[in-house]
Design a protein around this motif. Structure first.
Motif, PDB file in Angstrom:
ATOM      1  N   ALA A 110       0.826  -1.218   0.000  1.00  0.00           N
ATOM      2  CA  ALA A 110       0.000   0.000   0.000  1.00  0.00           C
ATOM      3  C   ALA A 110       0.859   1.267   0.000  1.00  0.00           C
ATOM      4  O   ALA A 110       1.988   1.263   0.483  1.00  0.00           O
ATOM      5  CB  ALA A 110      -0.908  -0.009   1.220  1.00  0.00           C
ATOM      6  N   TRP A 112       1.075   5.739   0.775  1.00  0.00           N
ATOM      7  CA  TRP A 112       0.840   6.556   1.962  1.00  0.00           C
ATOM      8  C   TRP A 112      -0.303   7.544   1.836  1.00  0.00           C
ATOM      9  O   TRP A 112      -0.717   8.143   2.811  1.00  0.00           O
ATOM     10  CB  TRP A 112       2.115   7.346   2.314  1.00  0.00           C
ATOM     11  CG  TRP A 112       2.636   8.152   1.148  1.00  0.00           C
ATOM     12  CD1 TRP A 112       3.629   7.787   0.282  1.00  0.00           C
ATOM     13  CD2 TRP A 112       2.179   9.432   0.699  1.00  0.00           C
ATOM     14  NE1 TRP A 112       3.818   8.761  -0.680  1.00  0.00           N
ATOM     15  CE2 TRP A 112       2.937   9.788  -0.440  1.00  0.00           C
ATOM     16  CE3 TRP A 112       1.195  10.333   1.140  1.00  0.00           C
ATOM     17  CZ2 TRP A 112       2.753  10.982  -1.148  1.00  0.00           C
ATOM     18  CZ3 TRP A 112       1.003  11.524   0.436  1.00  0.00           C
ATOM     19  CH2 TRP A 112       1.781  11.829  -0.683  1.00  0.00           C
ATOM     20  N   LYS A 136       1.580  -4.957   3.398  1.00  0.00           N
ATOM     21  CA  LYS A 136       2.741  -4.104   3.668  1.00  0.00           C
ATOM     22  C   LYS A 136       2.274  -2.657   3.538  1.00  0.00           C
ATOM     23  O   LYS A 136       2.142  -2.124   2.441  1.00  0.00           O
ATOM     24  CB  LYS A 136       3.838  -4.407   2.650  1.00  0.00           C
ATOM     25  CG  LYS A 136       5.248  -4.242   3.144  1.00  0.00           C
ATOM     26  CD  LYS A 136       5.698  -2.824   3.433  1.00  0.00           C
ATOM     27  CE  LYS A 136       6.037  -1.981   2.233  1.00  0.00           C
ATOM     28  NZ  LYS A 136       6.171  -0.551   2.573  1.00  0.00           N
ATOM     29  N   GLU A 139       5.625   2.962   4.829  1.00  0.00           N
ATOM     30  CA  GLU A 139       6.480   3.415   5.937  1.00  0.00           C
ATOM     31  C   GLU A 139       6.403   4.930   6.113  1.00  0.00           C
ATOM     32  O   GLU A 139       6.802   5.465   7.147  1.00  0.00           O
ATOM     33  CB  GLU A 139       7.931   2.976   5.677  1.00  0.00           C
ATOM     34  CG  GLU A 139       8.666   3.691   4.527  1.00  0.00           C
ATOM     35  CD  GLU A 139       8.288   3.224   3.115  1.00  0.00           C
ATOM     36  OE1 GLU A 139       7.283   2.495   2.968  1.00  0.00           O
ATOM     37  OE2 GLU A 139       9.000   3.601   2.164  1.00  0.00           O
ATOM     38  N   SER A 171       9.973  -4.203   1.438  1.00  0.00           N
ATOM     39  CA  SER A 171       9.124  -4.434   0.274  1.00  0.00           C
ATOM     40  C   SER A 171       9.865  -5.299  -0.756  1.00  0.00           C
ATOM     41  O   SER A 171       9.292  -6.232  -1.341  1.00  0.00           O
ATOM     42  CB  SER A 171       8.766  -3.070  -0.323  1.00  0.00           C
ATOM     43  OG  SER A 171       7.716  -3.174  -1.199  1.00  0.00           O
ATOM     44  N   SER A 187       3.334   4.216  -7.181  1.00  0.00           N
ATOM     45  CA  SER A 187       3.768   4.946  -8.376  1.00  0.00           C
ATOM     46  C   SER A 187       3.994   3.999  -9.569  1.00  0.00           C
ATOM     47  O   SER A 187       4.249   2.804  -9.378  1.00  0.00           O
ATOM     48  CB  SER A 187       5.074   5.673  -8.066  1.00  0.00           C
ATOM     49  OG  SER A 187       6.044   4.735  -7.671  1.00  0.00           O
ATOM     50  N   LEU A 209      -1.866   2.368 -10.225  1.00  0.00           N
ATOM     51  CA  LEU A 209      -0.783   3.352 -10.325  1.00  0.00           C
ATOM     52  C   LEU A 209      -1.324   4.778 -10.487  1.00  0.00           C
ATOM     53  O   LEU A 209      -2.515   5.011 -10.335  1.00  0.00           O
ATOM     54  CB  LEU A 209       0.133   2.956 -11.483  1.00  0.00           C
ATOM     55  CG  LEU A 209       0.551   1.468 -11.507  1.00  0.00           C
ATOM     56  CD1 LEU A 209       1.371   1.155 -12.741  1.00  0.00           C
ATOM     57  CD2 LEU A 209       1.315   1.082 -10.241  1.00  0.00           C
ATOM     58  N   GLU A 332       3.425  13.375 -12.846  1.00  0.00           N
ATOM     59  CA  GLU A 332       2.323  13.565 -11.892  1.00  0.00           C
ATOM     60  C   GLU A 332       2.741  14.574 -10.810  1.00  0.00           C
ATOM     61  O   GLU A 332       3.834  14.451 -10.240  1.00  0.00           O
ATOM     62  CB  GLU A 332       2.058  12.193 -11.254  1.00  0.00           C
ATOM     63  CG  GLU A 332       0.838  12.113 -10.390  1.00  0.00           C
ATOM     64  CD  GLU A 332       0.724  10.730  -9.718  1.00  0.00           C
ATOM     65  OE1 GLU A 332       1.747  10.031  -9.584  1.00  0.00           O
ATOM     66  OE2 GLU A 332      -0.403  10.371  -9.330  1.00  0.00           O
TER      67      GLU A 332
HETATM   68  P1  NAD Z   1       5.488   4.353  -4.062  1.00  0.00           P
HETATM   69  O1  NAD Z   1       5.412   3.617  -5.342  1.00  0.00           O
HETATM   70  O2  NAD Z   1       6.693   5.156  -3.774  1.00  0.00           O
HETATM   71  O3  NAD Z   1       5.323   3.360  -2.826  1.00  0.00           O
HETATM   72  C1  NAD Z   1       4.262   2.426  -2.716  1.00  0.00           C
HETATM   73  C2  NAD Z   1       4.703   1.245  -1.892  1.00  0.00           C
HETATM   74  O4  NAD Z   1       5.799   0.603  -2.530  1.00  0.00           O
HETATM   75  C3  NAD Z   1       5.169   1.588  -0.468  1.00  0.00           C
HETATM   76  O5  NAD Z   1       4.635   0.630   0.412  1.00  0.00           O
HETATM   77  C4  NAD Z   1       6.678   1.476  -0.553  1.00  0.00           C
HETATM   78  O6  NAD Z   1       7.274   1.038   0.630  1.00  0.00           O
HETATM   79  C5  NAD Z   1       6.895   0.459  -1.661  1.00  0.00           C
HETATM   80  N1  NAD Z   1       8.121   0.728  -2.438  1.00  0.00           N
HETATM   81  C6  NAD Z   1       8.684   1.934  -2.706  1.00  0.00           C
HETATM   82  N2  NAD Z   1       9.784   1.780  -3.459  1.00  0.00           N
HETATM   83  C7  NAD Z   1       9.926   0.456  -3.691  1.00  0.00           C
HETATM   84  C8  NAD Z   1      10.877  -0.338  -4.406  1.00  0.00           C
HETATM   85  N3  NAD Z   1      11.894   0.207  -5.038  1.00  0.00           N
HETATM   86  N4  NAD Z   1      10.702  -1.677  -4.443  1.00  0.00           N
HETATM   87  C9  NAD Z   1       9.662  -2.254  -3.805  1.00  0.00           C
HETATM   88  N5  NAD Z   1       8.741  -1.552  -3.097  1.00  0.00           N
HETATM   89  C10 NAD Z   1       8.869  -0.226  -3.039  1.00  0.00           C
HETATM   90  O7  NAD Z   1       4.161   5.242  -4.026  1.00  0.00           O
HETATM   91  P2  NAD Z   1       3.708   6.264  -2.925  1.00  0.00           P
HETATM   92  O8  NAD Z   1       4.613   7.465  -2.991  1.00  0.00           O
HETATM   93  O9  NAD Z   1       3.511   5.602  -1.625  1.00  0.00           O
HETATM   94  O10 NAD Z   1       2.250   6.657  -3.466  1.00  0.00           O
HETATM   95  C11 NAD Z   1       2.038   7.643  -4.432  1.00  0.00           C
HETATM   96  C12 NAD Z   1       1.781   7.062  -5.796  1.00  0.00           C
HETATM   97  O11 NAD Z   1       0.760   6.099  -5.726  1.00  0.00           O
HETATM   98  C13 NAD Z   1       1.294   8.084  -6.782  1.00  0.00           C
HETATM   99  O12 NAD Z   1       1.898   7.850  -8.032  1.00  0.00           O
HETATM  100  C14 NAD Z   1      -0.192   7.820  -6.883  1.00  0.00           C
HETATM  101  O13 NAD Z   1      -0.807   8.228  -8.074  1.00  0.00           O
HETATM  102  C15 NAD Z   1      -0.247   6.356  -6.711  1.00  0.00           C
HETATM  103  N6  NAD Z   1      -1.539   5.932  -6.196  1.00  0.00           N
HETATM  104  C16 NAD Z   1      -2.364   5.205  -6.997  1.00  0.00           C
HETATM  105  C17 NAD Z   1      -3.605   4.835  -6.511  1.00  0.00           C
HETATM  106  C18 NAD Z   1      -4.570   4.032  -7.340  1.00  0.00           C
HETATM  107  O14 NAD Z   1      -5.540   3.529  -6.773  1.00  0.00           O
HETATM  108  N7  NAD Z   1      -4.355   3.851  -8.628  1.00  0.00           N
HETATM  109  C19 NAD Z   1      -3.989   5.180  -5.235  1.00  0.00           C
HETATM  110  C20 NAD Z   1      -3.113   5.912  -4.463  1.00  0.00           C
HETATM  111  C21 NAD Z   1      -1.884   6.264  -4.938  1.00  0.00           C
END
Ligand code: NAD
Length: 456
Positions: A110, A112, A136, A139, A171, A187, A209, A332
């Motif tokens: 998930a 944040w 998960k 953080e 993760s 993302s 995403l 974005e």
């Molecule tokens: P993120 O991709 O940075 O992190 C999401 C999750 O992935 C976290 O739990 C993190 O610990 C884990 N993570 C981060 N880097 C990783 C790696 N290298 N390898 C494995 N796991 C890793 O996203 P975020 O900053 O938490 O959330 C924002 C993004 O999520 C935005 O792009 C937003 O548009 C998207 N989002 C999409 C939806 C949807 O329903 N489509 C909903 C909410 C957010």
């Protein structure tokens, strides 16, 4: 430790206990009770994480998942039941069925921005469909991660559902394991990493995403109402909403009117001193705050742009005509910055939208039905709304998900149950009739074989 968790969940899954619908219902009811009981504590956690207004936590996090639970509990018997379908004449005599079968052990990762909803909503679908689950949480919102852990501990045995807290490294460790399904929200960049890890084991995925969501306002739109609805959907959660409008494309003849209406609407919503408003969140952390600050460098700010570095506070900000190659328009925004770009012709809209991958959402403010439908039918995007923003997520009967760059698959309501279930096709064949026609040596004249398409 992670290996052990996965092994225990795999073993529990093999006991067949999660296949029992009353077991699933019983745990989902306990989840419902536990969330209701701790609703205030959840609000406190989100407030501690990024000053999320209580109203927004209740509406978009706790009540949202409670609605999902209520709906699932009402429908689960029907969704889980084996469905009989018409048989093919070619198999006659037979009866044909679709069995819903849980995949096994599911990993949910998930983000944040809606840290409670986006951890719990997919969990509901995964449990309803009979899987074991590891969640998960992000953080970046540690208070919410802690309460998600508490709730899950109180409701489920760890061999059924458990939480693994931690950051990127954790993760990555989780992704090294073999899962039966991975549900990721985050993302597009990390989505690709998840997809690659899943591919190693041919694990099916849902990837929820982000994207750069256009909000189009034409010259027939009801401008004041449009401004009110755009401001609400954009500055909710301080712009940290995956389906918020990323930028406005407005017909040049109504641009000034829209800017005035947007300013009025922001002031009406949050007052003159927005920093003191209880209804406006903060940017989640310094890293994201600095990212947004950087995006504003060199831009023409029409309204807002107020900051407090101590508190990651950036006020609702309107930016005039940023360049396509600016930092603001590169990807974005995911924050309280709203670029306003004017267009003259539909071709201008087309050229703009086509600069980006398929967005998660698109919004159209217009009283011209032909124009509304043209946008819906011409462009590919996850979902959207006409004359409003963000509200498509609130209908549990609508699938929620992206396409292309903005994701793979969808969920919510029945769709959640369906994605976490394998649809097993079974033909039950009768033994009392077995014509020799299909068996070699083939004796049926070819002119008849050429007609068997009518029997499938
Ligand atoms: P993120 O991709 O940075 O992190 C999401 C999750 O992935 C976290 O739990 C993190 O610990 C884990 N993570 C981060 N880097 C990783 C790696 N290298 N390898 C494995 N796991 C890793 O996203 P975020 O900053 O938490 O959330 C924002 C993004 O999520 C935005 O792009 C937003 O548009 C998207 N989002 C999409 C939806 C949807 O329903 N489509 C909903 C909410 C957010």
């Amino acid at each position: 430790m992670i290996k052990e968790i996965v092994e225990k969940q795999n073993n529990f899954f093999k006991t067949q206990q999660t296949k029992d619908i009353s077991f699933r219902k019983e745990t989902l009811k306990r989840l419902q009770q536990e969330i209701s009981k701790r609703e205030e504590a959840i609000c406190d956690a989100l407030f501690a994480d990024f000053k999320k207004p209580r109203f927004e936590t209740l509406a978009a996090e706790t009540q949202f998942v409670l609605a999902e639970l209520k709906y699932v509990l009402k429908k689960i018997d029907n969704w889980a039941s084996t469905k009989k379908v018409s048989s093919s004449w070619i198999n006659w005599p037979s009866s044909d069925y679709i069995y819903k079968e849980p995949y096994g052990t599911v990993l949910i990762i998930a983000p944040w921005n809606y840290p409670f909803q986006l951890a719990i909503a997919p969990l509901i679908g995964a449990v309803a469909a009979g899987n074991t689950v590891v969640v998960k949480p992000s953080e970046i919102t540690p208070n919410t991660a802690a309460i998600v852990t508490e709730i899950i501990k109180a409701v489920f045995k760890p061999h059924h559902v458990t939480v693994v807290e931690g950051g990127v490294e954790v993760s990555q460790q989780l992704l090294e394991e073999k899962w039966d399904y991975i549900f990721f929200t985050g993302s597009s960049h990390v989505g690709k990493i998840v997809y690659e890890s899943a591919a190693k084991h041919l694990t099916p995925v849902t990837l929820e995403l982000g994207g750069k969501n256009p909000c189009i306002v034409d010259d027939t739109a009801s401008i004041n109402l449009a401004a009110k609805r755009i401001v609400w959907g954009k500055f909710l959660n301080a712009g940290q909403t995956c389906i918020a409008s990323d930028y406005i494309l407005v017909h040049h003849t109504v641009k000034n009117k829209l800017i005035v209406a947007l300013q009025e609407s922001i002031t009406k919503s949050y007052g003159e001193n927005i920093e003191a408003s209880h209804d406006f969140s903060r940017t989640v952390n310094q890293k994201h705050y600095l990212r947004l600050k950087e995006m504003l460098k060199g831009e023409e700010i029409l309204f807002g742009g107020h900051r407090n570095d101590e508190d990651n506070y950036l006020s609702p900000t309107l930016v005039n005509e940023p360049k396509l190659d600016s930092k603001l328009m590169a990807g974005e925004i995911f924050g309280p910055i709203l670029p306003i770009i004017s267009y003259n012709t539909e071709e201008d809209i087309h050229n703009y939208i086509m600069n980006y991958g398929k967005p998660l959402a698109t919004y159209v403010f217009s009283n011209n039905k032909k124009f509304q439908n043209k946008i819906i039918n011409t462009y590919s995007f996850g979902g959207g709304a006409i004359n409003d923003t963000v509200i498509q997520i609130t209908n549990k009967r609508l699938p929620f998900g992206g396409v292309g760059q903005s994701g793979i698959g969808a969920y919510h309501g029945k769709t959640s149950f369906e994605i976490f279930s394998h649809h097993k096709a079974i033909v039950k064949k009768a033994n009392w009739f077995d014509p020799s026609l299909r068996y070699p040596p083939y004796t049926l004249p070819m002119k008849f074989v050429k007609k068997i398409k009518h029997l499938f």
